[in-house]
Design a protein around this motif. Structure first.
Motif, PDB file in Angstrom:
ATOM      1  N   LEU A   4       0.817  -1.200   0.000  1.00 59.29           N
ATOM      2  CA  LEU A   4       0.000   0.000   0.000  1.00 59.29           C
ATOM      3  C   LEU A   4       0.858   1.260   0.000  1.00 59.29           C
ATOM      4  O   LEU A   4       0.455   2.286  -0.547  1.00 59.29           O
ATOM      5  CB  LEU A   4      -0.905  -0.015   1.241  1.00 59.29           C
ATOM      6  CG  LEU A   4      -1.929   1.106   1.360  1.00 59.29           C
ATOM      7  CD1 LEU A   4      -2.920   1.020   0.195  1.00 59.29           C
ATOM      8  CD2 LEU A   4      -2.667   1.000   2.675  1.00 59.29           C
ATOM      9  N   THR A   5       2.056   1.187   0.568  1.00 59.16           N
ATOM     10  CA  THR A   5       2.885   2.392   0.690  1.00 59.16           C
ATOM     11  C   THR A   5       3.458   2.832  -0.650  1.00 59.16           C
ATOM     12  O   THR A   5       3.668   4.023  -0.857  1.00 59.16           O
ATOM     13  CB  THR A   5       4.038   2.167   1.688  1.00 59.16           C
ATOM     14  OG1 THR A   5       4.789   1.035   1.280  1.00 59.16           O
ATOM     15  CG2 THR A   5       3.518   1.975   3.083  1.00 59.16           C
ATOM     16  N   ARG A   6       3.698   1.916  -1.568  1.00 61.14           N
ATOM     17  CA  ARG A   6       4.291   2.300  -2.859  1.00 61.14           C
ATOM     18  C   ARG A   6       3.416   3.278  -3.636  1.00 61.14           C
ATOM     19  O   ARG A   6       3.911   4.317  -4.080  1.00 61.14           O
ATOM     20  CB  ARG A   6       4.584   1.052  -3.696  1.00 61.14           C
ATOM     21  CG  ARG A   6       5.812   0.344  -3.239  1.00 61.14           C
ATOM     22  CD  ARG A   6       6.214  -0.742  -4.236  1.00 61.14           C
ATOM     23  NE  ARG A   6       7.254  -1.564  -3.657  1.00 61.14           N
ATOM     24  CZ  ARG A   6       7.115  -2.825  -3.321  1.00 61.14           C
ATOM     25  NH1 ARG A   6       5.983  -3.426  -3.517  1.00 61.14           N
ATOM     26  NH2 ARG A   6       8.107  -3.482  -2.799  1.00 61.14           N
ATOM     27  N   PRO A   7       2.124   2.981  -3.844  1.00 66.76           N
ATOM     28  CA  PRO A   7       1.285   3.945  -4.575  1.00 66.76           C
ATOM     29  C   PRO A   7       1.147   5.272  -3.843  1.00 66.76           C
ATOM     30  O   PRO A   7       1.083   6.322  -4.481  1.00 66.76           O
ATOM     31  CB  PRO A   7      -0.078   3.259  -4.677  1.00 66.76           C
ATOM     32  CG  PRO A   7       0.148   1.837  -4.361  1.00 66.76           C
ATOM     33  CD  PRO A   7       1.406   1.746  -3.555  1.00 66.76           C
ATOM     34  N   ILE A   8       1.131   5.238  -2.520  1.00 69.51           N
ATOM     35  CA  ILE A   8       1.028   6.481  -1.754  1.00 69.51           C
ATOM     36  C   ILE A   8       2.279   7.330  -1.968  1.00 69.51           C
ATOM     37  O   ILE A   8       2.193   8.529  -2.215  1.00 69.51           O
ATOM     38  CB  ILE A   8       0.808   6.180  -0.251  1.00 69.51           C
ATOM     39  CG1 ILE A   8      -0.570   5.549  -0.051  1.00 69.51           C
ATOM     40  CG2 ILE A   8       0.948   7.447   0.579  1.00 69.51           C
ATOM     41  CD1 ILE A   8      -0.814   5.013   1.347  1.00 69.51           C
ATOM     42  N   VAL A   9       3.447   6.709  -1.897  1.00 65.55           N
ATOM     43  CA  VAL A   9       4.700   7.440  -2.110  1.00 65.55           C
ATOM     44  C   VAL A   9       4.761   7.969  -3.532  1.00 65.55           C
ATOM     45  O   VAL A   9       5.151   9.118  -3.771  1.00 65.55           O
ATOM     46  CB  VAL A   9       5.923   6.534  -1.806  1.00 65.55           C
ATOM     47  CG1 VAL A   9       7.215   7.205  -2.235  1.00 65.55           C
ATOM     48  CG2 VAL A   9       5.969   6.197  -0.328  1.00 65.55           C
ATOM     49  N   ALA A  10       4.345   7.163  -4.505  1.00 68.30           N
ATOM     50  CA  ALA A  10       4.348   7.607  -5.905  1.00 68.30           C
ATOM     51  C   ALA A  10       3.429   8.813  -6.096  1.00 68.30           C
ATOM     52  O   ALA A  10       3.781   9.768  -6.793  1.00 68.30           O
ATOM     53  CB  ALA A  10       3.919   6.464  -6.815  1.00 68.30           C
ATOM     54  N   ALA A  11       2.265   8.783  -5.470  1.00 65.49           N
ATOM     55  CA  ALA A  11       1.330   9.907  -5.577  1.00 65.49           C
ATOM     56  C   ALA A  11       1.899  11.161  -4.925  1.00 65.49           C
ATOM     57  O   ALA A  11       1.766  12.262  -5.462  1.00 65.49           O
ATOM     58  CB  ALA A  11      -0.004   9.530  -4.934  1.00 65.49           C
ATOM     59  N   LEU A  12       2.552  11.006  -3.777  1.00 63.56           N
ATOM     60  CA  LEU A  12       3.160  12.157  -3.108  1.00 63.56           C
ATOM     61  C   LEU A  12       4.284  12.754  -3.947  1.00 63.56           C
ATOM     62  O   LEU A  12       4.418  13.978  -4.035  1.00 63.56           O
ATOM     63  CB  LEU A  12       3.690  11.746  -1.731  1.00 63.56           C
ATOM     64  CG  LEU A  12       2.629  11.473  -0.677  1.00 63.56           C
ATOM     65  CD1 LEU A  12       3.279  10.933   0.595  1.00 63.56           C
ATOM     66  CD2 LEU A  12       1.828  12.731  -0.371  1.00 63.56           C
TER      67      LEU A  12
END
Length: 51
Positions: A4-12
């Motif tokens: 879950l953290t990968r897409p969040i980091v990519a979006a940030l």
């Protein structure tokens, strides 16, 4: 949780690039760099866990 953290980091990262006045080219470069870092970290984790 880890996936879950990968897409969040990519979006940030994408939001940060756009907020700093970056355009499509900067987003593409950021995406490529993010992918390379992500793949590299997976390779290192696999290699370390084997030894």
């Amino acid at each position: 949780m880890r996936y879950l953290t990968r897409p969040i980091v990519a979006a940030l990262v994408a939001l940060f690039i756009v907020a700093n006045g970056g355009g499509l080219v900067e987003l593409v470069i950021g995406g490529i760099l993010f992918t390379l870092i992500d793949l590299g970290s997976r390779y290192v984790v696999k290699r370390v866990s084997r030894t």
